[in-house]
Motif scaffolding. Structure first.
Motif, short mmCIF file in Angstrom:
data_model
loop_
_atom_site.label_atom_id
_atom_site.label_comp_id
_atom_site.label_asym_id
_atom_site.label_seq_id
_atom_site.Cartn_x
_atom_site.Cartn_y
_atom_site.Cartn_z
N ASN A 25 0.83 -1.20 0.00
CA ASN A 25 0.00 0.00 0.00
C ASN A 25 0.86 1.25 0.00
O ASN A 25 1.87 1.31 0.69
N LEU A 26 0.42 2.22 -0.76
CA LEU A 26 1.11 3.50 -0.84
C LEU A 26 0.16 4.59 -0.37
O LEU A 26 -0.95 4.74 -0.91
N PHE A 27 0.58 5.35 0.63
CA PHE A 27 -0.20 6.48 1.12
C PHE A 27 0.41 7.72 0.49
O PHE A 27 1.54 8.10 0.80
N LEU A 28 -0.33 8.34 -0.42
CA LEU A 28 0.19 9.43 -1.24
C LEU A 28 -0.59 10.71 -1.02
O LEU A 28 -1.78 10.69 -0.68
N LYS A 29 0.08 11.82 -1.28
CA LYS A 29 -0.52 13.16 -1.16
C LYS A 29 -0.15 13.95 -2.40
O LYS A 29 0.99 13.87 -2.88
N ASP A 30 -1.12 14.71 -2.93
CA ASP A 30 -0.80 15.55 -4.08
C ASP A 30 -0.50 16.97 -3.63
O ASP A 30 -0.54 17.29 -2.44
N LYS A 31 -0.19 17.83 -4.61
CA LYS A 31 0.23 19.19 -4.31
C LYS A 31 -0.85 20.04 -3.66
O LYS A 31 -0.55 21.02 -2.98
N LYS A 32 -2.12 19.68 -3.86
CA LYS A 32 -3.22 20.45 -3.26
C LYS A 32 -3.69 19.86 -1.94
O LYS A 32 -4.69 20.30 -1.39
N GLY A 33 -3.00 18.82 -1.45
CA GLY A 33 -3.35 18.26 -0.15
C GLY A 33 -4.35 17.12 -0.18
O GLY A 33 -4.84 16.72 0.87
N ALA A 34 -4.67 16.60 -1.36
CA ALA A 34 -5.55 15.43 -1.45
C ALA A 34 -4.74 14.17 -1.17
O ALA A 34 -3.57 14.07 -1.56
N TYR A 35 -5.38 13.23 -0.49
CA TYR A 35 -4.70 11.99 -0.11
C TYR A 35 -5.27 10.80 -0.88
O TYR A 35 -6.47 10.76 -1.19
N PHE A 36 -4.40 9.83 -1.14
CA PHE A 36 -4.75 8.62 -1.88
C PHE A 36 -4.13 7.42 -1.18
O PHE A 36 -2.98 7.48 -0.74
N LEU A 37 -4.89 6.34 -1.09
CA LEU A 37 -4.36 5.05 -0.65
C LEU A 37 -4.39 4.13 -1.85
O LEU A 37 -5.47 3.81 -2.36
N LEU A 81 -3.09 9.14 -13.62
CA LEU A 81 -4.05 8.04 -13.62
C LEU A 81 -5.08 8.17 -12.51
O LEU A 81 -6.25 7.80 -12.69
N ILE A 82 -4.68 8.67 -11.34
CA ILE A 82 -5.56 8.65 -10.18
C ILE A 82 -6.30 9.97 -9.94
O ILE A 82 -7.05 10.09 -8.99
N GLY A 83 -6.07 10.94 -10.80
CA GLY A 83 -6.79 12.22 -10.67
C GLY A 83 -6.18 13.17 -9.66
O GLY A 83 -6.86 14.06 -9.16
N ALA A 84 -4.92 13.00 -9.38
CA ALA A 84 -4.24 13.90 -8.44
C ALA A 84 -3.90 15.22 -9.12
O ALA A 84 -3.77 15.28 -10.34
N SER A 85 -3.75 16.25 -8.31
CA SER A 85 -3.34 17.57 -8.80
C SER A 85 -1.82 17.63 -8.78
O SER A 85 -1.21 17.91 -7.76
N GLY A 86 -1.23 17.33 -9.90
CA GLY A 86 0.23 17.34 -9.98
C GLY A 86 0.83 16.10 -9.36
O GLY A 86 0.13 15.20 -8.91
N ARG A 87 2.13 16.07 -9.37
CA ARG A 87 2.85 14.91 -8.86
C ARG A 87 2.51 14.64 -7.40
O ARG A 87 2.17 15.55 -6.65
N VAL A 88 2.67 13.37 -7.02
CA VAL A 88 2.38 12.96 -5.65
C VAL A 88 3.67 12.64 -4.91
O VAL A 88 4.70 12.36 -5.51
N SER A 89 3.56 12.69 -3.60
CA SER A 89 4.66 12.27 -2.73
C SER A 89 4.05 11.40 -1.64
O SER A 89 2.82 11.33 -1.49
N PHE A 90 4.90 10.75 -0.88
CA PHE A 90 4.39 9.93 0.21
C PHE A 90 3.86 10.83 1.32
O PHE A 90 4.47 11.85 1.66
N GLY A 91 2.70 10.45 1.85
CA GLY A 91 2.13 11.20 2.96
C GLY A 91 2.98 11.01 4.21
O GLY A 91 3.59 9.96 4.41
N THR A 124 -8.87 9.00 -1.07
CA THR A 124 -9.37 8.26 -2.23
C THR A 124 -8.69 6.90 -2.25
O THR A 124 -7.46 6.82 -2.20
N ILE A 125 -9.49 5.86 -2.31
CA ILE A 125 -8.96 4.50 -2.35
C ILE A 125 -8.79 4.11 -3.82
O ILE A 125 -9.72 4.21 -4.62
N VAL A 126 -7.58 3.65 -4.16
CA VAL A 126 -7.27 3.21 -5.52
C VAL A 126 -6.79 1.76 -5.43
O VAL A 126 -5.89 1.45 -4.65
#
Length: 165
Positions: free
Chosen positions: A47-59, A76-86, A116-118
Motif C-alpha cells: 500500500n502507498l499512502f500518497l498526497k498531491d500538491k493540493k493536499g488530497a490523499y490517496f491510498l 491516472l488517479i486524478g491527483a493535482s500534480g505529482r504525488v509524494s508519500f504522505g 481516495t482508495i485506488v
C-alpha cells in the motif's frame, strides 16, 4: 479514535464476510513478509499512502510485487500534480495507522472520506486478497467481492485502475 482490529472484525462479521486471519511476527516491508506466502494463499498487497500538491490523499493498494511510476501515477488517479508519500502524522490522522501497518482495511478509519482508495486492477484477478487487519502482526484474507462490499459499506467506492507498470 481509530478502530481496532477487533472492531474491524466486528464490522466484517456484521456484513457476513469471512475473514480468516493468521497471526505472525510484525512485518514492515514486502520483503519481510515473503516467508508467509506458502502459508497464506491469494494475492498479497502493498500500500502507498500518497498526497498531491493540493493536499488530497490517496491510498493505492497493489499486488506486493507490482511496480508504480510515482512520477506519472498522478495522471491516472486524478491527483493535482505529482504525488509524494504522505507523512506519518497524516497517515495516523487520516487512516488511523502507523507506517508499516497501512492496509486497504484503513478505509474503516476514514468516515469523512478524505482519502481516495485506488486498487490496482490486476490485484483483483485474485479470488482472495490478503491485507493487514490494521496492524502488521497478522494477515487477513478476504474474498475479492467481499473486499469491494466492505469498501462500499465504509462509503468508499474505489477507483479500480491499472496503475502498475
Amino acid at each position: 479514535m481509530p478502530k481496532t482490529r477487533e472492531e474491524l472484525f466486528e464490522c466484517l462479521d456484521s456484513l457476513g464476510i469471512s475473514h480468516p486471519t493468521k497471526e505472525h511476527a510484525p512485518v514492515f516491508t514486502v520483503a519481510e513478509s515473503v516467508s508467509l506466502r506458502d502459508e497464506i494463499a491469494g494475492g498479497h498487497t502493498k500500500n502507498l499512502f500518497l498526497k498531491d500538491k493540493k493536499g488530497a490523499y490517496f491510498l493505492v493498494t497493489l499486488e506486493e510485487n507490482a511496480e508504480v511510476n510515482l512520477k506519472t501515477i498522478h495522471t491516472l488517479i486524478g491527483a493535482s500534480g505529482r504525488v509524494s508519500f504522505g507523512k506519518p502524522e497524516a497517515l495516523m490522522e487520516k487512516l488511523g495507522v502507523a507506517p508499516g501497518s497501512v492496509t486497504i482495511f484503513c478505509a474503516i478509519n476514514d468516515p469523512q472520506h478524505e482519502v481516495t482508495i485506488v486498487i490496482d486492477a490486476p490485484l483483483l484477478d485474485h479470488d482472495v486478497v490478503n491485507a493487514h487487519p490494521l496492524r502488521n502482526d497478522a494477515t487477513t484474507s478476504i474474498g475479492r467481492e467481499d473486499l469491494l462490499r466492505f469498501l462500499s459499506h465504509t462509503g468508499h467506492e474505489p477507483l479500480i485502475l491499472k496503475v502498475s507498470t
